[in-house]
Write an enzyme that holds these catalytic residues in place. Structure first.
Site, PDB file in Angstrom:
ATOM      1  N   SER A 132      40.099  23.400 102.259  1.00  0.00           N
ATOM      2  CA  SER A 132      40.264  23.193 100.821  1.00  0.00           C
ATOM      3  C   SER A 132      41.589  23.712 100.289  1.00  0.00           C
ATOM      4  O   SER A 132      42.162  23.121  99.371  1.00  0.00           O
ATOM      5  CB  SER A 132      39.119  23.865 100.058  1.00  0.00           C
ATOM      6  N   HIS A 190      41.696  28.174  96.386  1.00  0.00           N
ATOM      7  CA  HIS A 190      41.990  26.915  95.711  1.00  0.00           C
ATOM      8  C   HIS A 190      43.217  27.042  94.816  1.00  0.00           C
ATOM      9  O   HIS A 190      44.136  26.202  94.876  1.00  0.00           O
ATOM     10  CB  HIS A 190      40.784  26.479  94.882  1.00  0.00           C
TER      11      HIS A 190
END
Length: 214
Positions: free
Chosen positions: A138, A189
């Site tokens: 991610s 993230h």
């Protein structure tokens, strides 16, 4: 035509997006090996954090104790369950990754993926709790979003208008989800997103060869 749409068969995808294809194959192979060795179940998380750490996950305490900074890289190719890898491979690489590889070329896409993935891992190392265990692609995928964000703000002619709107909406939605959903590495993230945005200008010194969009 939208840069986010995929047409043709897998053979064409492999030819047009070789780095994305390589990353998908590598991630899937690692996941299959994990399943064969019963490290993970198809729809549930890995057995425990200790198993993840043994496989190469990021944990600040372990890295400080052992100096195993290679975990910044190995964690990028580990996934907790089928839904985790499915989302990262389909949404992250087949949709977003291929779009960016098509825009900036395979060499620069390779640089983006690994630099932002490692930057995300470093962000997790610095900002997460000492015993937090983190895995997944991610961070690099948010790095891709960061480059796309730079492009829709400063290089608008490279991305079709409707795609600029959709990419902006996807970024907003994913950032919100990073804040509200449990079990997600907000630090990873945001670190990946910021790294992608900061790296993008260096990649745009020479404009990617792509038609101009209004």
């Amino acid at each position: 035509m939208s840069i986010l749409q995929r047409r043709g068969n897998w053979k064409q995808f492999l030819k047009q997006y070789p780095i994305c294809s390589f990353l998908i194959v590598l991630n899937v192979l690692v996941f299959i090996i994990m399943m064969i060795n019963r490290y993970t179940n198809l729809l549930t998380d890995l057995l425990n954090g200790y198993t993840l750490i043994q496989l190469g996950a990021i944990q600040t305490y372990t890295i400080d104790a052992t100096g195993q900074f290679y975990r910044f890289l190995t964690a990028m190719f580990l996934h907790g369950n089928f839904l985790h890898i499915l989302f990262n491979m389909f949404f992250g690489l087949i949709i977003l990754g291929a779009a960016l590889e098509g825009l900036i070329g395979s060499t620069r896409f390779f640089i983006v993926y690994f630099l932002t993935g490692i930057a995300s891992s470093y962000g997790v190392y610095l900002l997460s709790g000492p015993y937090t265990v983190t895995v997944g692609a991610s961070g690099a995928i948010y790095g891709i979003l960061g480059v796309l964000l730079f492009m829709i703000v400063f290089k608008k002619t490279l991305v079709p208008y409707n795609d600029r709107k959709l990419i902006a909406q996807l970024i907003i939605l994913n950032v919100i989800l990073s804040f509200v959903l449990s079990g997600i590495s907000l630090e990873g993230h945001l670190s990946g997103l910021i790294a992608g945005f900061l790296i993008a200008p260096l990649l745009m010194i020479k404009e990617p060869e792509h038609p101009s969009y209004l």
